[in-house]
Scaffold this motif. Structure first.
Motif, PDB file in Angstrom:
ATOM      1  N   LEU A  60      -6.242   7.781  -1.768  1.00  0.00           N
ATOM      2  CA  LEU A  60      -4.830   7.729  -2.119  1.00  0.00           C
ATOM      3  C   LEU A  60      -4.201   6.516  -1.451  1.00  0.00           C
ATOM      4  N   VAL A  61      -3.441   5.757  -2.236  1.00  0.00           N
ATOM      5  CA  VAL A  61      -2.808   4.558  -1.708  1.00  0.00           C
ATOM      6  C   VAL A  61      -1.462   4.378  -2.386  1.00  0.00           C
ATOM      7  N   GLN A  62      -0.550   3.746  -1.705  1.00  0.00           N
ATOM      8  CA  GLN A  62       0.757   3.461  -2.295  1.00  0.00           C
ATOM      9  C   GLN A  62       0.668   2.253  -3.222  1.00  0.00           C
ATOM     10  N   ALA A  63       1.568   2.196  -4.167  1.00  0.00           N
ATOM     11  CA  ALA A  63       1.629   1.061  -5.076  1.00  0.00           C
ATOM     12  C   ALA A  63       1.762  -0.229  -4.280  1.00  0.00           C
ATOM     13  N   GLY A  64       0.998  -1.237  -4.701  1.00  0.00           N
ATOM     14  CA  GLY A  64       0.963  -2.504  -3.985  1.00  0.00           C
ATOM     15  C   GLY A  64      -0.139  -2.594  -2.958  1.00  0.00           C
ATOM     16  N   GLY A  65      -0.763  -1.469  -2.659  1.00  0.00           N
ATOM     17  CA  GLY A  65      -1.815  -1.427  -1.659  1.00  0.00           C
ATOM     18  C   GLY A  65      -3.164  -1.843  -2.207  1.00  0.00           C
ATOM     19  N   SER A  66      -4.187  -1.691  -1.352  1.00  0.00           N
ATOM     20  CA  SER A  66      -5.537  -2.126  -1.691  1.00  0.00           C
ATOM     21  C   SER A  66      -6.555  -1.040  -1.384  1.00  0.00           C
ATOM     22  N   LEU A  67      -7.624  -1.055  -2.141  1.00  0.00           N
ATOM     23  CA  LEU A  67      -8.786  -0.214  -1.894  1.00  0.00           C
ATOM     24  C   LEU A  67     -10.029  -1.011  -2.249  1.00  0.00           C
ATOM     25  N   ARG A  68     -11.131  -0.647  -1.622  1.00  0.00           N
ATOM     26  CA  ARG A  68     -12.416  -1.268  -1.948  1.00  0.00           C
ATOM     27  C   ARG A  68     -13.418  -0.174  -2.258  1.00  0.00           C
TER      28      ARG A  68
ATOM     29  N   LEU B 226     -15.939  -3.259  -5.751  1.00  0.00           N
ATOM     30  CA  LEU B 226     -14.720  -3.537  -6.505  1.00  0.00           C
ATOM     31  C   LEU B 226     -13.573  -3.591  -5.502  1.00  0.00           C
ATOM     32  N   GLN B 227     -13.071  -4.788  -5.286  1.00  0.00           N
ATOM     33  CA  GLN B 227     -11.903  -4.968  -4.425  1.00  0.00           C
ATOM     34  C   GLN B 227     -10.660  -4.880  -5.301  1.00  0.00           C
ATOM     35  N   MET B 228      -9.801  -3.920  -5.001  1.00  0.00           N
ATOM     36  CA  MET B 228      -8.617  -3.680  -5.817  1.00  0.00           C
ATOM     37  C   MET B 228      -7.375  -3.982  -4.978  1.00  0.00           C
ATOM     38  N   ASN B 229      -6.658  -4.999  -5.367  1.00  0.00           N
ATOM     39  CA  ASN B 229      -5.416  -5.386  -4.694  1.00  0.00           C
ATOM     40  C   ASN B 229      -4.241  -5.208  -5.644  1.00  0.00           C
ATOM     41  N   GLY B 230      -3.051  -5.129  -5.093  1.00  0.00           N
ATOM     42  CA  GLY B 230      -1.881  -4.985  -5.942  1.00  0.00           C
ATOM     43  C   GLY B 230      -1.954  -3.769  -6.845  1.00  0.00           C
ATOM     44  N   LEU B 231      -2.415  -2.656  -6.293  1.00  0.00           N
ATOM     45  CA  LEU B 231      -2.615  -1.462  -7.122  1.00  0.00           C
ATOM     46  C   LEU B 231      -1.307  -0.959  -7.715  1.00  0.00           C
ATOM     47  N   LYS B 232      -1.410  -0.463  -8.940  1.00  0.00           N
ATOM     48  CA  LYS B 232      -0.273   0.076  -9.679  1.00  0.00           C
ATOM     49  C   LYS B 232      -0.506   1.557  -9.968  1.00  0.00           C
ATOM     50  N   VAL B 233       0.565   2.266 -10.232  1.00  0.00           N
ATOM     51  CA  VAL B 233       0.441   3.690 -10.556  1.00  0.00           C
ATOM     52  C   VAL B 233      -0.510   3.894 -11.733  1.00  0.00           C
ATOM     53  N   GLU B 234      -0.446   2.987 -12.680  1.00  0.00           N
ATOM     54  CA  GLU B 234      -1.291   3.110 -13.878  1.00  0.00           C
ATOM     55  C   GLU B 234      -2.769   2.846 -13.617  1.00  0.00           C
ATOM     56  N   ASP B 235      -3.120   2.430 -12.415  1.00  0.00           N
ATOM     57  CA  ASP B 235      -4.528   2.298 -12.043  1.00  0.00           C
ATOM     58  C   ASP B 235      -5.145   3.645 -11.623  1.00  0.00           C
ATOM     59  N   THR B 236      -4.322   4.657 -11.513  1.00  0.00           N
ATOM     60  CA  THR B 236      -4.808   5.983 -11.130  1.00  0.00           C
ATOM     61  C   THR B 236      -5.816   6.497 -12.148  1.00  0.00           C
ATOM     62  N   ALA B 237      -7.003   6.844 -11.661  1.00  0.00           N
ATOM     63  CA  ALA B 237      -8.085   7.295 -12.542  1.00  0.00           C
ATOM     64  C   ALA B 237      -9.291   7.681 -11.684  1.00  0.00           C
ATOM     65  N   VAL B 238     -10.266   8.270 -12.342  1.00  0.00           N
ATOM     66  CA  VAL B 238     -11.581   8.414 -11.730  1.00  0.00           C
ATOM     67  C   VAL B 238     -12.375   7.155 -12.071  1.00  0.00           C
TER      68      VAL B 238
END
Length: 121
Positions: A11-19, A80-92
């Protein structure tokens, strides 16, 4: 005989990053393309990004400029480096790899178990 094991969702806030990471193990002769797909509730599974052994990558238009796919061929691992995450990126998110298990076998698709990515507003 072949397993793809994913890690890194959460779980991350919008604008955050996950790898995300995905390691392939087992009887492997050669891996062609490796990549990531995602499936949101009520939607079809879609390609996010994939990468071939020489490093050439392909991205969905919706993630270009925000996500970066990479791989370590020696470790049979894709990231997969994900930056600038958006709500619409929510998925499995599912890892995918095209693998040959022997010189005489054909290439087939293998999938990870999926990892949940949730982006909150």
């Amino acid at each position: 005989q072949v397993q793809l094991v994913e890690s890194g969702g959460g779980l991350v806030q919008a604008g955050g990053s996950l790898r995300l990471s995905c390691a392939a193990s087992g009887k492997i002769f050669r891996i062609n393309s490796m990549g990531w797909y995602r499936q949101a509730p009520g939607k079809e599974r879609e390609l996010v990004a994939d990468i071939v052994p020489d490093g050439s990558a392909n991205y969905a238009d919706s993630v270009k400029g925000r996500f970066t796919v990479s791989r370590d061929n020696a470790k049979n691992t894709v990231y997969l480096q994900m930056n600038g995450l958006k709500v619409e990126d929510t998925a499995v998110y599912y890892c995918n790899a095209e693998i040959r298990i022997s010189p005489l076998s054909t290439t087939r698709d293998y999938w990870g178990q999926g990892t949940q990515v949730t982006v909150s507003s």
